[in-house]
Write a protein that holds these residues in place. Structure first.
Motif, mmCIF file in Angstrom:
data_model
loop_
_atom_site.group_PDB
_atom_site.id
_atom_site.type_symbol
_atom_site.label_atom_id
_atom_site.label_comp_id
_atom_site.label_asym_id
_atom_site.label_seq_id
_atom_site.Cartn_x
_atom_site.Cartn_y
_atom_site.Cartn_z
ATOM 1 N N GLU A 10 14.605 3.392 -2.162
ATOM 2 C CA GLU A 10 14.338 2.202 -1.691
ATOM 3 C C GLU A 10 12.929 2.680 -1.294
ATOM 4 O O GLU A 10 11.848 1.730 -0.714
ATOM 5 N N ILE A 13 8.652 2.370 -3.316
ATOM 6 C CA ILE A 13 8.112 0.787 -3.140
ATOM 7 C C ILE A 13 7.567 0.732 -1.402
ATOM 8 O O ILE A 13 8.518 0.517 -0.366
ATOM 9 N N ASP A 14 6.489 0.746 -1.279
ATOM 10 C CA ASP A 14 5.789 1.053 0.133
ATOM 11 C C ASP A 14 4.973 -0.093 0.721
ATOM 12 O O ASP A 14 4.866 -0.694 1.758
ATOM 13 N N VAL A 16 3.911 -4.898 -1.705
ATOM 14 C CA VAL A 16 3.926 -5.517 -2.572
ATOM 15 C C VAL A 16 3.050 -6.568 -2.445
ATOM 16 O O VAL A 16 2.630 -6.999 -0.976
ATOM 17 N N ILE A 41 12.212 -2.973 -0.508
ATOM 18 C CA ILE A 41 11.120 -1.819 -0.472
ATOM 19 C C ILE A 41 11.672 -1.291 0.995
ATOM 20 O O ILE A 41 12.254 -1.621 1.935
ATOM 21 N N SER A 42 10.593 -0.298 1.525
ATOM 22 C CA SER A 42 11.037 0.698 2.878
ATOM 23 C C SER A 42 10.922 -0.128 3.629
ATOM 24 O O SER A 42 10.472 -1.032 3.965
ATOM 25 N N ALA A 45 6.638 -1.066 5.572
ATOM 26 C CA ALA A 45 6.494 -1.689 3.904
ATOM 27 C C ALA A 45 5.879 -3.244 4.304
ATOM 28 O O ALA A 45 5.703 -3.343 5.571
#
Length: 114
Positions: A10, A13-14, A16, A41-42, A45
């Motif tokens: 998880e 992905i920091d 989008v 995502i984190s 994020a």
């Protein structure tokens, strides 16, 4: 709908970024998009969304109104989304609107973070 790609971790992905997508997706696809973002995502994020939006059910310009009519003629499930609905979906995933920037051609750049 295709399955969402699975991250190995998880925290990988920091951020989008999506541009000009929500208005061409069905409401079900928009819901699925945000549900998966919330899972994938984190916790710290960023989520950045670019495109046209309505505010309180109103178009921000005549050109956006014409564009929305064109979208719906080509696909009744598409259309310019209300920012309030998007904020609700994003808030359900733990995000908060940080910035709402006006952009060229009556678009917006929305910056959300957890």
């Amino acid at each position: 709908m295709q399955p969402w790609p699975q991250a190995l971790n998880e925290s990988e992905i920091d951020a989008v970024f999506t541009a000009n997508t929500l208005h061409i997706m069905s409401q079900a696809m928009v819901n699925a998009f945000f549900n998966q973002i919330g899972k994938q995502i984190s916790q710290d994020a960023a989520l950045i969304i670019y495109g046209p939006f309505n505010y309180k059910g109103r178009y921000t310009s005549e050109s956006n109104e014409s564009f929305d009519q064109w979208l719906k003629e080509n696909n009744p499930e598409s259309g310019i989304r209300d920012i309030e609905w998007i904020e609700t979906l994003v808030t359900e995933q733990g995000f908060k609107l940080q910035h709402d920037f006006a952009m060229p051609a009556n678009n917006r750049l929305l910056h959300f973070s957890r």
